[in-house]
Design an enzyme around this catalytic site. Structure first.
Site, PDB file in Angstrom:
ATOM      1  N   MET A  91     134.208  21.631  64.057  1.00  0.00           N
ATOM      2  CA  MET A  91     133.832  20.425  64.787  1.00  0.00           C
ATOM      3  C   MET A  91     132.813  19.626  63.967  1.00  0.00           C
ATOM      4  O   MET A  91     132.068  18.807  64.511  1.00  0.00           O
ATOM      5  CB  MET A  91     133.266  20.782  66.165  1.00  0.00           C
ATOM      6  CG  MET A  91     134.318  21.484  67.045  1.00  0.00           C
ATOM      7  SD  MET A  91     134.136  21.129  68.799  1.00  0.00           S
ATOM      8  CE  MET A  91     132.497  21.756  69.094  1.00  0.00           C
ATOM      9  N   HIS A 149     127.248  23.548  58.396  1.00  0.00           N
ATOM     10  CA  HIS A 149     126.050  24.244  57.936  1.00  0.00           C
ATOM     11  C   HIS A 149     126.488  25.399  57.024  1.00  0.00           C
ATOM     12  O   HIS A 149     127.701  25.596  56.821  1.00  0.00           O
ATOM     13  CB  HIS A 149     125.231  24.734  59.140  1.00  0.00           C
ATOM     14  CG  HIS A 149     126.032  25.537  60.126  1.00  0.00           C
ATOM     15  ND1 HIS A 149     126.589  26.750  59.828  1.00  0.00           N
ATOM     16  CD2 HIS A 149     126.376  25.280  61.419  1.00  0.00           C
ATOM     17  CE1 HIS A 149     127.226  27.226  60.886  1.00  0.00           C
ATOM     18  NE2 HIS A 149     127.125  26.349  61.871  1.00  0.00           N
ATOM     19  N   HIS A 194     129.547  27.498  58.038  1.00  0.00           N
ATOM     20  CA  HIS A 194     130.854  26.928  57.730  1.00  0.00           C
ATOM     21  C   HIS A 194     131.172  27.067  56.240  1.00  0.00           C
ATOM     22  O   HIS A 194     132.312  27.307  55.851  1.00  0.00           O
ATOM     23  CB  HIS A 194     130.890  25.440  58.088  1.00  0.00           C
ATOM     24  CG  HIS A 194     130.749  25.136  59.543  1.00  0.00           C
ATOM     25  ND1 HIS A 194     129.613  24.593  60.092  1.00  0.00           N
ATOM     26  CD2 HIS A 194     131.602  25.316  60.579  1.00  0.00           C
ATOM     27  CE1 HIS A 194     129.772  24.421  61.387  1.00  0.00           C
ATOM     28  NE2 HIS A 194     130.966  24.858  61.722  1.00  0.00           N
ATOM     29  N   GLY A 208     134.927  31.908  62.456  1.00  0.00           N
ATOM     30  CA  GLY A 208     133.709  32.703  62.365  1.00  0.00           C
ATOM     31  C   GLY A 208     133.598  33.698  63.510  1.00  0.00           C
ATOM     32  O   GLY A 208     133.923  33.380  64.660  1.00  0.00           O
ATOM     33  N   GLN A 209     133.109  34.879  63.194  1.00  0.00           N
ATOM     34  CA  GLN A 209     132.880  35.928  64.193  1.00  0.00           C
ATOM     35  C   GLN A 209     131.798  35.503  65.195  1.00  0.00           C
ATOM     36  O   GLN A 209     131.711  36.043  66.291  1.00  0.00           O
ATOM     37  CB  GLN A 209     132.486  37.229  63.488  1.00  0.00           C
ATOM     38  CG  GLN A 209     132.084  38.396  64.393  1.00  0.00           C
ATOM     39  CD  GLN A 209     133.218  38.824  65.314  1.00  0.00           C
ATOM     40  OE1 GLN A 209     134.388  38.578  65.052  1.00  0.00           O
ATOM     41  NE2 GLN A 209     132.868  39.460  66.435  1.00  0.00           N
ATOM     42  N   LYS A 210     130.993  34.508  64.819  1.00  0.00           N
ATOM     43  CA  LYS A 210     129.995  33.956  65.744  1.00  0.00           C
ATOM     44  C   LYS A 210     130.627  33.627  67.109  1.00  0.00           C
ATOM     45  O   LYS A 210     130.071  33.930  68.156  1.00  0.00           O
ATOM     46  CB  LYS A 210     129.396  32.689  65.132  1.00  0.00           C
ATOM     47  CG  LYS A 210     128.672  31.787  66.083  1.00  0.00           C
ATOM     48  CD  LYS A 210     127.222  32.118  66.181  1.00  0.00           C
ATOM     49  CE  LYS A 210     126.494  31.233  67.178  1.00  0.00           C
ATOM     50  NZ  LYS A 210     127.101  29.950  67.401  1.00  0.00           N
ATOM     51  N   GLN A 240     136.337  33.363  71.148  1.00  0.00           N
ATOM     52  CA  GLN A 240     137.332  32.440  70.578  1.00  0.00           C
ATOM     53  C   GLN A 240     138.256  33.194  69.630  1.00  0.00           C
ATOM     54  O   GLN A 240     139.473  32.996  69.646  1.00  0.00           O
ATOM     55  CB  GLN A 240     136.610  31.312  69.846  1.00  0.00           C
ATOM     56  CG  GLN A 240     137.500  30.419  69.017  1.00  0.00           C
ATOM     57  CD  GLN A 240     136.736  29.232  68.439  1.00  0.00           C
ATOM     58  OE1 GLN A 240     136.433  28.284  69.154  1.00  0.00           O
ATOM     59  NE2 GLN A 240     136.403  29.293  67.161  1.00  0.00           N
TER      60      GLN A 240
END
Lengths: 283, 283
Positions: free
Chosen positions: A31, A35, A38, A149-151, A155
């Site tokens: 999106m 940073h 990403h 991302g695992q963050k 999702q």
């Protein structure tokens, strides 16, 4: 030099001859507000594929009516620099009208517990928006591999299920959480935090690590692990806990009293007006 | 010789080297019980593509709880002969478990008026099932072109919208309705009809033609066209009308008092226990 295109047609015109030559394509859906977190996704894609496409699209359908769609940071000029620095080749930055051409939407929705727990409880339309826009991006780019991302752990689980159910012919690559030196998980929403909030928010990573240590030392009691995490987070006076929950992997299945490895321990906590999420895998 | 495969993996193994050679692939999605109407789709695909894949799958998710899923004719041996005769190359006949690998479904749903009018009124989950299974088939086969019959006119409009919204990279080809000598639209469900019902059902085509004649001679009054159609159908004593409706094309938009060309005039009528649909384009 990174190419920036805004329409599906332009993007396909660029990709078509490259694919005909047999080039592999990595897709990094974002999106924007890019940073260093990403950047790790982009640079991994650029190592594993001939071409890396980074989509930059603040997807309206994954924001609820009282969420931060309008306030969400939009920093395309800087994003292009991040993509270039990380080895990406093409930025796809479409308008909402380009991505949603009809008034009545076509939706892709993953149903069941997997989208109802964790963030799904307070963000009931979020994962429908994510599944829909990611499906569109998959169809537009037809990537060899796609990077997430695992963050955003829930999702990742939802998209893994979607890829399997819908037979998308690609590999979903999950990249570990990127953290600041303080332990704070990198997030575009960190820009909302005051210095004080940012410092307090490091308690999330500390709490998750404390829980992991306890689990590794033999404590597999679900309630105890949750309590250890909550107590540590509550040591910050401004931390306002939305959830601290633990589910089995893959698929976020419900755990009874005992935690089975691997399981996902995930938290959502507000610091001031900013809602942060973080997680760790117990294994 | 037609090849018949039952798993996604087998199908992809066959298609992969052919696609690498740049061969075009036509997909004809069917529920089997193939008749000469299907044969026209298959032979058109075979003329326009290097390889034609015919899927034969009675899709459970597009049948309502009181519909004819169990009774729906399953005639794979004969289907293989029809495919061979029409120039098809590969039959893909998966099990429900192969097509729906997870307990909790991932759905694709086209929303708005387009799925609520006509058959959508009495078959509320039908088009969600169709959109979902067709999306899966598109992802599995990645066809150059996909073939659908104008007989299922609402399905065609829903899938056109879905292809556009979801950016499927293929051409949707619509093939005119195949009719028996009597005018009866060809349908797998015609096998349910007694001789008497079959003879009476020819009134549908006659009524639609009567309405088209009236429209062509200058009558664009919505109510009048609907009434002409209903009256003609009612000349059969056993005809039990579910709907006679008219919507604007493309997208089945609501008409006010006057019919704009092109518009779709569509009917659903029961003869005995069998529900038949038919339609004509007013243009």
């Amino acid at each position: 030099m990174v190419q920036c295109v805004h329409t599906v047609k332009e993007l396909r015109n660029i990709l078509k001859p490259l694919k005909a030559q047999g080039k592999t394509v990595g897709l990094v859906p974002t999106m924007g507000a890019l940073h260093p977190g990403h950047a790790t996704l982009i640079s991994q894609s650029s190592k594993q594929n001939d071409i890396t496409v980074v989509s930059v699209f603040v997807n309206p359908t994954q924001f609820g009516p009282n969420e931060d769609f309008d306030a969400y940071p939009r920093t395309l000029d800087n994003d292009l620099k991040v993509v270039e620095g990380a080895g990406g080749d093409i930025v796809f930055a479409p308008s909402p009208k380009e991505m949603y051409p009809s008034e009545d939407m076509t939706w892709v929705e993953v149903t069941g517990n997997i989208t109802k727990v964790l963030c799904g409880k307070t963000r009931p339309i979020h994962f429908r928006g994510v599944a829909t826009v990611v499906s569109k991006l998959f169809n537009i780019v037809a990537p060899t591999k796609a990077y997430f991302g695992q963050k955003d752990a829930q999702q990742v689980e939802v998209l893994k299920r979607m890829v399997k159910d819908m037979f998308f012919d690609l590999e979903l690559v999950v990249v570990p959480i990127a953290r600041e030196q303080s332990g704070l998980a990198r997030s575009s929403r960190n820009t909302y935090l005051s210095d004080e909030e940012k410092s307090q928010a490091t308690v999330l990573c500390a709490a998750l690590n404390l829980a992991l240590e306890s689990f590794k030392s033999g404590n597999n009691d679900l309630e105890s692990i949750i309590n250890i995490t909550k107590q540590k987070i509550s040591s910050s006076e401004i931390a306002d806990i939305e959830y601290v929950e633990c589910y089995g992997l893959p698929g976020l299945y419900e755990l009874k009293d005992k935690i089975q490895a691997p399981s996902l321990l995930a938290v959502a906590v507000r610091f001031g007006n900013t809602r942060l999420i973080d997680n760790i895998i117990l294994e």
